[in-house]
Design an enzyme around this catalytic site. Structure first.
Site: not given
Ligand code: 7TS
Length: 406
Positions: A361, A224, A121, A198, A201
């Site tokens: 992303c 999430k 991401h 990371d 997910q």
């Molecule tokens: N890393 C991964 C693997 C992610 O899927 C996401 C967000 C992030 C980092 C960033 O997370 P945040 O909470 O700081 O924004 N992924 C997604 C997605 O797949 N669709 O919307 C956000």
């Protein structure tokens, strides 16, 4: 798992969208929240809203206790050794920036290597690009197999004694690939590098044990995994966090302050400048209570069967391209040949089905997949087999509709 009973805990799911029962399949972007999480936060605001770590009045003490109890729940949930290793952040993105700038920037130099995967991401990519540009370090990538997995022998060939930091997602938000982060951490450590995982997910969908993984840093977002937005976690091994200079300074994070200089508070507060997201932290604690009441292993195996059904149903539809490996976690990414993903998403939305279309992303990954964007349906334990069937039916109808138009 009794899905119909579980669904009653999520008020948002019980509604019509565009004249149809809502089918929410955008859980990788953010999950829905059970009443217990919503109510825990309302309760904080209605009964004991106060700042933490300062007022010794009753409400302030209660807020501080709840805020720190949530930290302890999170520690147990990911099996960290100590509460000192659990830093509240605004989410995965901020956690990764703290690692890149608070750990990487001061330790990387010309010729050092940072290694990530092509399926990261942007949150686990751009901070490393920036730090590489500032330090003269080189950003390298593990090669990715055709099916969107990483092969350990190639991981081994890419990591060398020049590697200082390896940073990999445990689960891809586009492909659902589950990466062998424990094995990668072992290889990284043999070469003297640190391992960043990371967990954005993975943490919502499977049991996490940061000590078993031997991750040096592990990051995730509350929103999430049933929690609110604006709260996330940076886990780090205590000795690494101790060695980090805070990149944000101000209130909350100090020990003693003079006119010209200051000393820092102990961990974890050293890395938590300013008034934190108190309701968010307490809400995340309630989210963890909910997840644990069901059980992470239970959640994982239920979602595995949902995902398998989705993969099978979609792979039977002519003209649908699926991306990623057969064995995957919690989502399917696909395209209907000749139809733009945004059109697919809009057509599904008119049936009440919420999916995400776009590059998710992960633009470098899109170029590996040789497409600009995909449609992604991502699941959580409150989704049902019926909803997966509704998705497959919606895709077939969309395909036929656009087939007739074209
Ligand atoms: N890393 C991964 C693997 C992610 O899927 C996401 C967000 C992030 C980092 C960033 O997370 P945040 O909470 O700081 O924004 N992924 C997604 C997605 O797949 N669709 O919307 C956000």
């Amino acid at each position: 798992m009794d899905i119909q009973t579980i669904r009653k805990d999520f008020p948002i799911l019980n509604q019509q969208v565009n004249g149809h029962q809502l089918v929410y399949l955008d859980n990788a972007a953010t999950s829905q929240k059970p009443t217990s999480v919503i109510q825990t936060m309302v309760d904080y605001y209605e009964r004991y809203n106060s700042n933490v770590h300062r007022g010794v009045h009753t409400l302030g003490t209660l807020a501080t206790d709840r805020y720190e109890e949530a930290r302890e729940k999170i520690r147990r949930f990911i099996h960290a050794k100590s509460d000192k290793e659990i830093i509240y952040t605004t989410g995965t993105t901020q956690s990764l920036n703290l690692i890149a700038y608070g750990y990487g920037l001061a330790r990387l130099g010309k010729g050092d290597e940072i290694v990530i995967s092509p399926m990261e991401h942007h949150a686990n990519l751009i901070p490393w690009q920036q730090v590489a540009q500032k330090t003269g370090a080189v950003l390298r990538y593990f090669p990715m197999e055709e099916d969107g997995t990483l092969a350990l022998e190639k991981v081994r060939e890419t990591i060398s004694n020049k590697t200082k930091i390896v940073s990999v997602t445990e689960v891809s938000n586009v492909l659902g690939t589950v990466n062998p982060v424990k094995e990668i951490a072992k290889i990284a450590h043999e070469c003297g590098a640190i391992m960043v995982v990371d967990g954005a997910q993975s943490t919502p969908h499977m049991a996490v044990d940061v000590q078993a993984l031997d991750a040096d840093f592990f990051v995730f977002s509350g929103h999430k995994m049933l929690g609110p937005t604006g709260i996330g976690i940076l886990y780090g091994k205590q000795e690494l966090l101790e060695a980090m200079e805070p990149i944000e300074t101000g209130g909350e994070m100090i020990d003693e302050v003079g006119f010209q200089s200051a000393t820092w508070a102990e961990l974890p507060w050293k890395l938590e400048a300013g008034t934190p997201h108190i309701a968010g932290a307490i809400g995340l604690g309630a989210a963890i209570d909910y997840l644990q009441q069901i059980g992470m292993d239970q959640i994982q195996s239920y979602e595995e069967s949902l995902t398998n059904t989705a993969y099978e149903l979609l792979s039977q539809i002519d003209g649908v391209t699926l991306y990623g490996p057969g064995k995957r976690s919690g989502l399917v990414s696909f395209n209907i040949n000749g139809v733009h993903p945004h059109d697919v998403s809009t057509a599904l939305d008119s049936e009440g089905i919420a999916v995400r279309a776009g590059h998710h992303c992960a633009q470098p990954l899109m170029s590996c997949l040789k497409c600009e964007s995909t449609v992604r349906a991502s699941f959580y334990f409150y989704n049902s087999e019926d909803e997966i069937e509704a998705l497959a039916k919606g895709i077939k109808e969309t395909k036929e509709f656009f087939g007739h138009v074209v």
